[in-house]
Design an enzyme around this catalytic site. Structure first.
Site, PDB file in Angstrom:
ATOM      1  N   SER A   1       0.810  -1.219   0.000  1.00  0.00           N
ATOM      2  CA  SER A   1       0.000   0.000   0.000  1.00  0.00           C
ATOM      3  C   SER A   1       0.844   1.270   0.000  1.00  0.00           C
ATOM      4  O   SER A   1       0.395   2.317  -0.477  1.00  0.00           O
ATOM      5  CB  SER A   1      -0.939   0.011   1.217  1.00  0.00           C
ATOM      6  OG  SER A   1      -0.196  -0.143   2.419  1.00  0.00           O
TER       7      SER A   1
ATOM      8  N   HIS B   1       0.005   5.012   6.844  1.00  0.00           N
ATOM      9  CA  HIS B   1       0.116   5.406   5.447  1.00  0.00           C
ATOM     10  C   HIS B   1       0.370   6.912   5.312  1.00  0.00           C
ATOM     11  O   HIS B   1      -0.304   7.709   5.961  1.00  0.00           O
ATOM     12  CB  HIS B   1      -1.153   5.027   4.680  1.00  0.00           C
ATOM     13  CG  HIS B   1      -1.415   3.562   4.668  1.00  0.00           C
ATOM     14  ND1 HIS B   1      -2.280   2.958   5.558  1.00  0.00           N
ATOM     15  CD2 HIS B   1      -0.908   2.582   3.896  1.00  0.00           C
ATOM     16  CE1 HIS B   1      -2.304   1.648   5.318  1.00  0.00           C
ATOM     17  NE2 HIS B   1      -1.484   1.402   4.318  1.00  0.00           N
TER      18      HIS B   1
ATOM     19  N   ASN C   1       3.579  -5.509   5.574  1.00  0.00           N
ATOM     20  CA  ASN C   1       2.395  -6.233   6.020  1.00  0.00           C
ATOM     21  C   ASN C   1       2.751  -7.528   6.743  1.00  0.00           C
ATOM     22  O   ASN C   1       2.014  -7.964   7.636  1.00  0.00           O
ATOM     23  CB  ASN C   1       1.471  -6.519   4.832  1.00  0.00           C
ATOM     24  CG  ASN C   1       0.785  -5.255   4.341  1.00  0.00           C
ATOM     25  OD1 ASN C   1       0.188  -4.517   5.120  1.00  0.00           O
ATOM     26  ND2 ASN C   1       0.899  -4.978   3.056  1.00  0.00           N
TER      27      ASN C   1
ATOM     28  N   GLY D   1      -2.075  -4.243   0.915  1.00  0.00           N
ATOM     29  CA  GLY D   1      -2.221  -5.466   1.696  1.00  0.00           C
ATOM     30  C   GLY D   1      -1.279  -6.580   1.310  1.00  0.00           C
ATOM     31  O   GLY D   1      -1.277  -7.646   1.939  1.00  0.00           O
TER      32      GLY D   1
ATOM     33  N   ASP E   1      -4.443   6.741  10.226  1.00  0.00           N
ATOM     34  CA  ASP E   1      -4.111   5.397  10.708  1.00  0.00           C
ATOM     35  C   ASP E   1      -2.675   5.306  11.233  1.00  0.00           C
ATOM     36  O   ASP E   1      -2.289   4.308  11.834  1.00  0.00           O
ATOM     37  CB  ASP E   1      -4.350   4.340   9.630  1.00  0.00           C
ATOM     38  CG  ASP E   1      -3.511   4.558   8.373  1.00  0.00           C
ATOM     39  OD1 ASP E   1      -2.578   5.381   8.393  1.00  0.00           O
ATOM     40  OD2 ASP E   1      -3.797   3.884   7.357  1.00  0.00           O
TER      41      ASP E   1
END
Length: 200
Positions: free
Chosen positions: A23, A173, A89, A60, A170
């Protein structure tokens, strides 16, 4: 005769740069054209390089998923250089470090078997995963770079990760405003590789 024509055609085509990421390279939470991989295409053009960027990043994505996809991408696009930005991830899911390292090593070897250079991009995970795990995770990238004699971007989010103004809510990111910084982090290592290979 046909083989010679295909070979000459391949030599005449601009090189391709395959971005194999998650991502952070897929532009999660922002418009795709704002992402650093898209900005890289603009940078190459502005600097007189003819390479075409193929962004195969998937939000992801883990190293296991990337490893499964890479062979087909290499065969389809025949890149001269692979920017490998995976592992985040795996870390966020607490996957065993050895599995992540093995997958990355396999991807490096696969890319090299297709005569593609590899630029390895390091990432770090938050310390709340435990200092021992976080340190072991971060150590994978320089260890692989040493083992395979690769160029390394030490930390993609350098200058961004601890700045709340540059990170999405979050905390994982980066915002659109951070993407030029990510590009600079990559470009500092990538540009000497391109210059050395006489890619202009």
């Amino acid at each position: 005769m046909l083989a010679l024509l295909f070979a000459l055609q391949a030599m005449a085509e601009p090189g391709r740069i395959l971005v194999m990421g998650d991502s952070l390279s897929a532009g999660y939470g922002i418009d795709l054209e704002q992402g650093w991989a898209n900005l890289l295409q603009e940078k190459l053009r502005d600097q007189g390089y003819e390479q075409r960027v193929i962004n195969a990043s998937v939000s992801g994505e883990t190293t296991t998923g990337g490893r499964a996809r890479l062979e087909k991408l290499l065969t389809t696009h025949s890149p001269t250089l692979v920017i490998l930005e995976l592992g985040g991830n795996d870390g966020l899911r607490g996957q065993p470090i050895k599995i992540m390292q093995s997958n990355l090593a396999a991807m490096i070897e696969t890319a090299k078997s297709h005569e593609a250079q590899v630029l390895l991009v390091g990432i770090q995970i938050p310390p709340n995963y435990g200092a021992r795990y976080a340190d072991a995770f971060s150590d994978v990238f320089p260890a692989l770079a040493d083992e395979y004699e690769l160029a390394l971007v030490p930390f993609l989010l350098e200058g961004v990760a601890l700045d709340n103004n540059l990170m999405q809510n979050d905390g994982i990111h980066p915002k659109a405003e951070a993407q030029p910084i990510l590009l600079d982090n990559v470009w500092r290592v990538l540009e000497p590789m391109l210059a050395q290979s006489g890619s202009k």
